[in-house]
Design a protein around this motif. Structure first.
Motif, mmCIF file in Angstrom:
data_model
loop_
_atom_site.group_PDB
_atom_site.id
_atom_site.type_symbol
_atom_site.label_atom_id
_atom_site.label_comp_id
_atom_site.label_asym_id
_atom_site.label_seq_id
_atom_site.Cartn_x
_atom_site.Cartn_y
_atom_site.Cartn_z
ATOM 1 N N GLY A 1 0.788 -1.235 0.000
ATOM 2 C CA GLY A 1 0.000 0.000 0.000
ATOM 3 C C GLY A 1 0.816 1.280 0.000
ATOM 4 N N ARG B 1 2.023 2.045 -3.498
ATOM 5 C CA ARG B 1 0.851 2.464 -4.285
ATOM 6 C C ARG B 1 0.453 3.895 -3.942
ATOM 7 N NH1 ARG B 1 -3.395 -0.352 -1.547
ATOM 8 N NH2 ARG B 1 -3.419 1.551 -0.313
ATOM 9 N N HIS C 1 0.175 5.533 5.218
ATOM 10 C CA HIS C 1 0.005 5.186 6.644
ATOM 11 C C HIS C 1 1.234 4.426 7.139
ATOM 12 C CE1 HIS C 1 -4.173 5.378 5.170
ATOM 13 N NE2 HIS C 1 -3.763 4.496 4.303
ATOM 14 N N ARG D 1 1.836 -13.434 -4.926
ATOM 15 C CA ARG D 1 0.755 -13.846 -4.026
ATOM 16 C C ARG D 1 -0.113 -12.667 -3.605
ATOM 17 N NH1 ARG D 1 1.203 -11.560 1.160
ATOM 18 N NH2 ARG D 1 3.342 -10.882 1.512
ATOM 19 N N ARG D 2 0.260 -11.467 -3.992
ATOM 20 C CA ARG D 2 -0.491 -10.282 -3.576
ATOM 21 C C ARG D 2 -1.790 -10.146 -4.363
ATOM 22 N NH1 ARG D 2 2.518 -7.108 -0.024
ATOM 23 N NH2 ARG D 2 4.481 -8.191 0.412
ATOM 24 N N ASP D 3 -2.737 -9.394 -3.807
ATOM 25 C CA ASP D 3 -4.091 -9.446 -4.365
ATOM 26 C C ASP D 3 -4.279 -8.719 -5.697
ATOM 27 O OD1 ASP D 3 -3.757 -7.070 -2.990
ATOM 28 O OD2 ASP D 3 -5.525 -7.304 -1.702
ATOM 29 N N ASN E 1 -1.254 -3.324 -5.830
ATOM 30 C CA ASN E 1 -0.703 -3.649 -4.508
ATOM 31 C C ASN E 1 0.520 -4.543 -4.624
ATOM 32 O OD1 ASN E 1 -2.719 -2.233 -3.280
ATOM 33 N ND2 ASN E 1 -3.957 -4.030 -2.769
ATOM 34 N N ASP F 1 -8.613 -16.973 -1.592
ATOM 35 C CA ASP F 1 -8.970 -16.115 -0.458
ATOM 36 C C ASP F 1 -10.120 -15.208 -0.886
ATOM 37 O OD1 ASP F 1 -9.201 -14.333 1.599
ATOM 38 O OD2 ASP F 1 -7.122 -13.644 1.565
ATOM 39 N N ARG G 1 -10.537 -11.223 -0.684
ATOM 40 C CA ARG G 1 -10.011 -10.329 -1.730
ATOM 41 C C ARG G 1 -11.125 -9.655 -2.520
ATOM 42 N NH1 ARG G 1 -5.590 -14.877 -3.335
ATOM 43 N NH2 ARG G 1 -4.125 -14.400 -1.651
ATOM 44 N N ARG H 1 -11.981 -6.738 -0.580
ATOM 45 C CA ARG H 1 -10.869 -5.801 -0.668
ATOM 46 C C ARG H 1 -10.912 -5.042 -1.999
ATOM 47 N NH1 ARG H 1 -6.327 -5.866 2.534
ATOM 48 N NH2 ARG H 1 -4.942 -5.609 0.745
ATOM 49 N N ARG I 1 -13.517 -2.406 -1.820
ATOM 50 C CA ARG I 1 -13.173 -1.256 -0.973
ATOM 51 C C ARG I 1 -12.097 -0.384 -1.611
ATOM 52 N NH1 ARG I 1 -7.860 -0.665 2.006
ATOM 53 N NH2 ARG I 1 -7.568 -2.674 2.996
HETATM 54 P P1 ATP Z 1 -4.217 0.151 3.374
HETATM 55 O O1 ATP Z 1 -3.839 1.489 2.886
HETATM 56 O O2 ATP Z 1 -5.669 0.033 3.629
HETATM 57 O O3 ATP Z 1 -3.390 -0.362 4.501
HETATM 58 P P2 ATP Z 1 -2.851 -1.888 1.905
HETATM 59 O O4 ATP Z 1 -2.749 -2.161 0.451
HETATM 60 O O5 ATP Z 1 -1.604 -1.510 2.629
HETATM 61 O O6 ATP Z 1 -3.968 -0.795 2.102
HETATM 62 P P3 ATP Z 1 -3.025 -4.037 3.769
HETATM 63 O O7 ATP Z 1 -4.218 -4.799 4.225
HETATM 64 O O8 ATP Z 1 -2.282 -3.203 4.756
HETATM 65 O O9 ATP Z 1 -3.503 -3.154 2.544
HETATM 66 O O10 ATP Z 1 -2.046 -5.105 3.117
HETATM 67 C C1 ATP Z 1 -0.728 -4.793 2.704
HETATM 68 C C2 ATP Z 1 -0.403 -5.526 1.418
HETATM 69 O O11 ATP Z 1 -0.476 -6.943 1.631
HETATM 70 C C3 ATP Z 1 -1.357 -5.234 0.278
HETATM 71 O O12 ATP Z 1 -0.989 -4.079 -0.428
HETATM 72 C C4 ATP Z 1 -1.227 -6.498 -0.559
HETATM 73 O O13 ATP Z 1 -0.065 -6.463 -1.338
HETATM 74 C C5 ATP Z 1 -1.051 -7.575 0.490
HETATM 75 N N1 ATP Z 1 -2.326 -8.204 0.917
HETATM 76 C C6 ATP Z 1 -3.093 -7.858 1.972
HETATM 77 N N2 ATP Z 1 -4.161 -8.669 2.092
HETATM 78 C C7 ATP Z 1 -4.074 -9.547 1.081
HETATM 79 C C8 ATP Z 1 -4.867 -10.657 0.655
HETATM 80 N N3 ATP Z 1 -5.997 -10.997 1.292
HETATM 81 N N4 ATP Z 1 -4.449 -11.351 -0.427
HETATM 82 C C9 ATP Z 1 -3.308 -11.016 -1.077
HETATM 83 N N5 ATP Z 1 -2.536 -9.994 -0.732
HETATM 84 C C10 ATP Z 1 -2.889 -9.261 0.326
#
Ligand code: ATP
Ligand code: MG
Length: 398
Positions: free
Chosen positions: A27, A30, A39, A110-112, A116, A154, A157, A160, A163
């Motif tokens: 995140g 991104r 954050h 493996r990321r969603d 990200n 999962d 996702r 996610r 959102r």
């Molecule tokens: P935020 O700004 O809301 O924190 P974020 O992208 O950082 O958004 P996080 O939940 O903190 O979301 O997760 C950090 C990273 O981990 C994501 O950017 C993604 O790459 C990976 N990730 C989180 N949850 C999943 C999931 N369920 N499946 C795959 N990858 C995930």
């Protein structure tokens, strides 16, 4: 490169000095590319957790089984996670086994979503193996790899993805969307707590409507607590003015009001969403206030009972129904109340007890409440003698 990354640079360099790879990921990368506030700066590394703990003096095992170690440096803290793959998702939710790997590529895979799955090295160079930058530019949420497989692994996702559509004001790529449509029922396997986290972020996002529509059309809502069968009302909710909602309690209040729940159904609705008693209390106040305000102007006693914060929140909610909020007017009326809480009343329960030759009991509290209401409504002035005389009057009348 934003400040947050510069501060963390040392962390990456120290890991690299020991012969490992380390990157900023997820995140924060991104959001930096989108020029949005960051954050938490997450770091991914080829070093195993034990190796990270040897490099840094102050660490906390926050999720060591998943490869995450918290490193504390001065006032700052960083989550450092070992590159990993997640395999054999047998129950459509968290992986059964996490395998640490030494390759960044495996970890990004493996990321969603592609946006990200970006990494950034210590020199600010972006590693973009899945065309995430292109999707950022075109404002698209696209699953990494085959969306159907990824949602099968999962199901969270899907929520996610919705959102992020709201938070970032992006649209969901058609294949990704169609996979959500096909697999929405897998949300059944996901805990309410985890769905709630994503749903609240969706409600509070920049473009709520853009996410609510696919949330309804893909029927994800059918697997959310107490929303089953409420598609038509959820559409009404989606069609409210698309102004960003300010707080969680305001979001729940607006949703509850729009799907037509009675005030006495709020508790069980929010309980099924696993919300706290504090949240339930706040939402009850807001829905009550909103109902009163939709009938007409504020009653002084409601201003007093709700307090300024809730009153202003209700005024903000009114915007969604009447396209206007009377914030200044409400604030002025609140500030001009004769008293703002019970402590400002010129007598206490003890004064009442001392004055009357009666045994203590429920009547004392009821008496104080009647006195308070009379003072708030300016029927009597807030003066000890006057209030005791008023109390005596009430008792004599009994
Ligand atoms: P935020 O700004 O809301 O924190 P974020 O992208 O950082 O958004 P996080 O939940 O903190 O979301 O997760 C950090 C990273 O981990 C994501 O950017 C993604 O790459 C990976 N990730 C989180 N949850 C999943 C999931 N369920 N499946 C795959 N990858 C995930
Ligand atoms: Mg994050």
């Amino acid at each position: 490169i934003p400040d947050e990354f510069t501060k963390a640079e040392r962390v990456l360099r120290e890991i690299q000095a020991q012969g490992f790879e380390a990157y900023f990921v997820g995140g924060s990368v991104r959001d930096a590319l989108l020029n949005q506030p960051i954050h938490d700066v997450d770091i991914a590394t080829s070093a195993y957790p034990e190796e990270i703990k040897e490099i840094f003096h102050r660490t906390v095992d926050v999720g060591i089984d998943h490869g995450t170690v918290l490193v504390l440096i001065g006032e700052e803290q960083y989550e450092i996670t070992t590159f990993r793959t997640e395999s054999t998702y047998q129950d459509f939710r968290r992986p059964d086994t996490v395998t640490f790997v030494r390759s960044l590529k495996e970890d990004l895979k493996r990321r969603d979503f592609t946006i990200n799955a970006l990494a950034m090295n210590v020199d600010g160079e972006i590693i973009d193996l899945f065309d995430g930058i292109n999707d950022l530019e075109h404002q698209i949420i696209r699953a990494v790899g085959n969306p159907r497989e990824r949602f099968h692994e999962d199901a969270l996702r899907m929520m996610r993805g919705l959102r992020f559509a709201s938070q970032l004001d992006f649209s969901i790529e058609p294949e990704t969307l169609s996979a959500i449509e096909d697999f929405h029922s897998l949300l059944d396997k996901i805990s309410v707590e985890r769905i709630a986290v994503e749903f609240i972020k969706l409600l509070l996002g920049k473009n709520r409507r853009a996410a609510l529509r696919p949330f309804i059309e893909t029927e994800c809502y059918q697997y959310c607590p107490e929303l089953r069968g409420k598609g038509a009302m959820l559409f009404d909710f989606a069609e409210l003015p698309n102004k960003q909602i300010e707080s969680e309690s305001q979001a729940w209040a607006l949703l509850i009001k729009t799907i037509g729940l009675k005030e006495n159904a709020i508790r069980s609705f929010l309980k099924s969403w696993k919300q706290s008693n504090q949240m339930i209390y706040e939402v009850q106040q807001l829905v009550y206030g909103l109902n009163q305000r939709l009938l007409g102007d504020w009653e002084v006693i409601d201003l007093f009972n709700l307090g300024l914060d809730a009153v202003l929140s209700v005024e903000k909610l009114l915007f969604y129904y009447e396209q206007k909020s009377k914030l200044e007017e409400a604030k002025e009326r609140y500030l001009s109340l004769p008293i703002h809480n019970r402590k400002e009343l010129a007598i206490t329960g003890n004064d009442v007890l001392a004055y009357f030759d009666k045994t203590p009991g429920k009547w004392v509290g009821e008496m104080i409440e009647m006195i308070e209401t009379a003072v708030v409504n300016r029927q009597i002035i807030n003066n000890k003698k006057v209030l005791l005389a008023f109390a005596k009057d009430m008792i004599d009348k009994e």
